[in-house]
Design an enzyme around this catalytic site. Structure first.
Site, PDB file in Angstrom:
ATOM      1  N   SER A  49       0.830  -1.195   0.000  1.00 45.11           N
ATOM      2  CA  SER A  49       0.000   0.000   0.000  1.00 45.11           C
ATOM      3  C   SER A  49       0.869   1.251   0.000  1.00 45.11           C
ATOM      4  O   SER A  49       1.686   1.433  -0.897  1.00 45.11           O
ATOM      5  CB  SER A  49      -0.970  -0.049   1.186  1.00 45.11           C
ATOM      6  N   ASP A 179      -6.266  -3.788  -2.004  1.00 44.75           N
ATOM      7  CA  ASP A 179      -5.124  -3.436  -1.156  1.00 44.75           C
ATOM      8  C   ASP A 179      -4.372  -4.652  -0.616  1.00 44.75           C
ATOM      9  O   ASP A 179      -4.971  -5.610  -0.136  1.00 44.75           O
ATOM     10  CB  ASP A 179      -5.629  -2.596   0.022  1.00 44.75           C
TER      11      ASP A 179
END
Length: 314
Positions: A49, A179
């Site tokens: 991320s 994610d």
């Protein structure tokens, strides 16, 4: 230990949205110890991320001040958006503006960018080096043939706050992603597995610096109903990522307790430090950056020891 022994250094960077400013504060001090860009000093860089953005820029040879400038320019815009569609559009703009058409062949050091496959509910890790492949080397393609910007966008798309991107690999597969924090918000365990299992480095040849984003009090939940609901949803996402982070760290300590590792991710309790991964107030983000620089001091001597010994040739 023999001070002339060659080392294989790993840099692992957690996810955490806007709290990546803390990570940059830590890295600013590590870069000062090294005296040059970090890509020259780490043989493997992993990120999830926000950590994936920073890891990719480091592996491209960027200095921390350059990355910090890009964060100040782009991150508040992404996090200020009020719906998933707008937020994803801002993330797409960031990824393209920062990485353009660059591919995985352009990295200066080996990298791992962690994303999560939506359909198969398992990790998808974008890598540079065929030696990092755990099997299927015959069909290995760096980054699955995707652009760096595409991998970054996938790794950062924290559903449901971002839409899930769909990528086309070099094999023609269309893969829906989200994610990387859902499978490894702290990617250190994956990085060590690459180094020991795939790259065949001995445990005592490794030196690992694992950097989190810090832990902070929760922001106050008050105001309009939509804001209250949003804060509750963000808290749930934050809690999910925190559980994942701590689980991965606990496993690392059990499975790789003999691998020399520095973990930098302090806890802050003062009310003025209250924040979350969607923070967009630059005053608060500057505070996180300074907190990261302060956290470095706690681990400075051991980090210096890690960085001053010779490295293993790649």
């Amino acid at each position: 230990m023999n001070s002339n022994k060659s080392l294989f250094r790993i840099l692992s960077l957690d996810g955490g949205g806007a709290k990546g400013f803390y990570t940059l504060g830590v890295l600013k001090e590590i870069e000062a110890v090294c005296g040059s860009e970090l890509s020259q000093h780490f043989q493997l860089v992993y990120g999830t991320s926000t950590g994936a953005i920073i890891a990719a820029l480091i592996a491209l040879g960027k200095r921390v001040d350059e990355i910090h400038t890009l964060y100040k320019e782009h991150v508040p815009t992404v996090m200020r958006a009020r719906c998933a569609h707008t937020r994803s559009g801002a993330l797409n703009t960031l990824a393209k503006a920062v990485f353009g058409e660059r591919t995985f062949s352009e990295f200066n050091t080996s990298i791992g960018i962690v994303a999560t496959q939506w359909d198969f509910e398992k990790p998808m890790i974008f890598k540079t080096n065929i030696q990092q492949a755990h099997g299927r080397q015959g069909t290995f393609v760096p980054g699955f043939g995707c652009k760096i910007s595409e991998a970054i966008e996938a790794s950062c798309s924290a559903y449901p706050f971002f839409e899930r991107p769909r990528l086309k690999t070099s094999k023609g597969d269309i893969i829906e992603l989200m994610d990387g924090g859902y499978c490894a918000n702290n990617p250190c365990l994956y990085a060590i597995a690459d180094a020991t299992v795939a790259l065949k480095h001995a445990h005592d040849d490794l030196r690992v610096i694992s950097i989190g984003v810090g832990s902070y009090p929760e922001p106050s939940c008050w105001g309009f109903d939509w804001l209250v609901r949003r804060l509750r949803s963000v808290r749930l996402l934050q809690k999910t990522l925190n559980v994942n982070t701590q689980s991965m760290e606990q496993l690392r300590q059990v499975l790789y307790k003999d691998v020399p590792t520095v973990r930098v991710s302090d806890t802050f309790v003062k009310p003025e430090m209250a924040t979350d991964l969607m923070e967009h107030d630059m005053v608060k983000l500057d505070m996180l950056y300074r907190a990261g620089r302060e956290s470095f001091a706690t681990h400075e001597q051991r980090i210096r020891d890690f960085m001053e010994k010779p490295e293993v040739p790649q």
